[in-house]
Design an enzyme around this catalytic site. Structure first.
Site, PDB file in Angstrom:
ATOM      1  N   ARG A 174      24.352 -43.303-106.562  1.00 40.59           N
ATOM      2  CA  ARG A 174      23.819 -44.579-107.062  1.00 40.59           C
ATOM      3  C   ARG A 174      22.509 -44.333-107.811  1.00 40.59           C
ATOM      4  NH1 ARG A 174      23.953 -50.222-106.146  1.00 40.59           N
ATOM      5  NH2 ARG A 174      21.974 -51.213-105.589  1.00 40.59           N
ATOM      6  N   TYR A 221      13.426 -46.649-110.744  1.00 41.80           N
ATOM      7  CA  TYR A 221      14.225 -45.710-111.528  1.00 41.80           C
ATOM      8  C   TYR A 221      13.639 -45.431-112.912  1.00 41.80           C
ATOM      9  CZ  TYR A 221      17.772 -46.550-107.985  1.00 41.80           C
ATOM     10  OH  TYR A 221      18.448 -46.651-106.798  1.00 41.80           O
ATOM     11  N   ARG A 245      27.045 -49.382-103.881  1.00 42.80           N
ATOM     12  CA  ARG A 245      26.672 -48.885-102.566  1.00 42.80           C
ATOM     13  C   ARG A 245      27.947 -48.418-101.866  1.00 42.80           C
ATOM     14  NH1 ARG A 245      24.172 -53.851-103.476  1.00 42.80           N
ATOM     15  NH2 ARG A 245      21.878 -53.803-103.542  1.00 42.80           N
ATOM     16  N   HIS A 295      20.674 -55.722-107.909  1.00 41.49           N
ATOM     17  CA  HIS A 295      19.346 -55.974-107.347  1.00 41.49           C
ATOM     18  C   HIS A 295      18.936 -57.417-107.636  1.00 41.49           C
ATOM     19  CE1 HIS A 295      18.056 -51.452-107.407  1.00 41.49           C
ATOM     20  NE2 HIS A 295      18.704 -51.777-106.321  1.00 41.49           N
ATOM     21  N   LYS A 350      25.585 -57.226-101.369  1.00 40.57           N
ATOM     22  CA  LYS A 350      24.787 -57.666-100.222  1.00 40.57           C
ATOM     23  C   LYS A 350      24.533 -59.165-100.315  1.00 40.57           C
ATOM     24  CE  LYS A 350      21.269 -55.117 -99.050  1.00 40.57           C
ATOM     25  NZ  LYS A 350      20.028 -54.325 -99.139  1.00 40.57           N
ATOM     26  N   HIS A 376      23.966 -42.619-101.644  1.00 38.87           N
ATOM     27  CA  HIS A 376      22.968 -43.274-102.493  1.00 38.87           C
ATOM     28  C   HIS A 376      22.472 -42.353-103.602  1.00 38.87           C
ATOM     29  CE1 HIS A 376      22.349 -47.326-101.261  1.00 38.87           C
ATOM     30  NE2 HIS A 376      21.117 -47.377-101.683  1.00 38.87           N
TER      31      HIS A 376
END
Length: 300
Positions: free
Chosen positions: A249, A281, A149, A272, A173, A246
């Site tokens: 990404r 994806y 990110r 994730h 995150k 993004h």
């Protein structure tokens, strides 16, 4: 009587300590709650405990009247549901008026990504003869090579990079760290950037810090600055539209899956926590479908 400011302060502390939320997430909570508090003032509701299901429905209606996207509306209602769930737990209110409020169905949009030819075109237009041009090339290489990110990328420190193992320690995150590999192209560009452009720029402006990416004054590159850099790159490539971070990404994940990577590996690389976040994806391009069909169908 529940003091609104005190309730908000306790909720923010809960998000920081117990939920381990990022500053960005907390800022979103503050903003959404601020809008709700203004709504309460217009309805002359002075206490959080006096909010009922009807008021929650009315607030939802005001959000729809602003033509907000379903995703934005869902986020705001989810924020308030979490807020009141916390208040109930702490004994500040008796019930959660948002618990039975149905969230709008999310719009399932496929992520925008660049084709491999577009990626190559983008890299071919970069001018590495200037310090900032070399910085731009290094930034693009890292974003595409690692799928990080933009906030994660801007927070990379020199000590996070292991050139011998060709990995970067990414601080993700929710304070979740992960190691992400990078390839030879990114390695060569990074080493050149660090040893020349970064060192020379920081020496000229007498700055000292360990952030990998810098601006033209030698200070740490901000997320906003990175956005600007990427949009300038897309202009030089004579391409249409804007290059959102993004998209690199998304391109990283899409290209890995299209070339045979398994979903669990891509999930780990992207950081994730849920496989469902990665499954978006699994779409493939028409070119990839045609390639698979021609190589597998008996009468192709």
């Amino acid at each position: 009587m529940v003091d609104t400011k005190k309730a908000l302060q306790l909720f923010i502390e809960y998000l920081q300590i117990e939920k381990n939320c990022s500053p960005y997430t907390i800022d979103n909570y503050k903003r959404d709650l601020g809008e709700f508090f203004l709504f309460l003032e217009t309805q002359n509701i002075e206490q959080l405990a006096l909010v009922e299901y009807f008021d929650a429905r009315l607030f939802l209606t005001t959000l729809y009247e602003r033509d907000l996207s379903k995703r934005t509306v869902a986020r705001k209602i989810s924020c308030l549901r979490t807020f009141y769930k916390f208040l109930v737990r702490e004994g500040m209110v008796g019930e959660n008026p948002f618990s039975l409020l149905a969230l709008p169905k999310k719009e399932h949009k496929l992520p925008r990504f660049l084709y491999e030819e577009e990626i190559n075109q983008l890299f071919s237009t970069l001018n590495k003869d200037t310090p900032m041009g070399l910085r731009d090339a290094a930034l693009l290489e890292v974003l595409y090579a690692t799928g990080t990110r933009i906030s994660e990328c801007c927070n990379i420190q020199l000590q996070d990079i292991d050139f011998s193992l060709e990995t970067i320690l990414v601080h993700g995150k929710g304070k979740k760290d992960r190691y992400v590999p990078f390839g030879q192209c990114a390695k060569e560009t990074l080493q050149t950037y660090i040893n020349t452009a970064r060192t020379e720029t920081m020496s000229s402006y007498r700055t000292s810090h360990s952030y990998l990416f810098i601006n033209y004054r030698g200070e740490p590159l901000t997320v906003r600055g990175a956005h600007y850099v990427l949009n300038e790159c897309i202009k030089k490539a004579a391409a249409n539209g804007k290059l959102h971070p993004h998209m690199l990404r998304h391109s990283f994940a899409t290209h890995l899956l299209n070339n045979g990577a398994d979903l669990r590996t891509v999930q780990e690389l992207l950081g994730h926590s849920k496989i469902s976040s990665t499954q978006i994806y699994t779409h493939v391009t028409k070119e990839q479908l045609r390639k698979v069909y021609n190589s597998t169908h008996p009468r192709a």
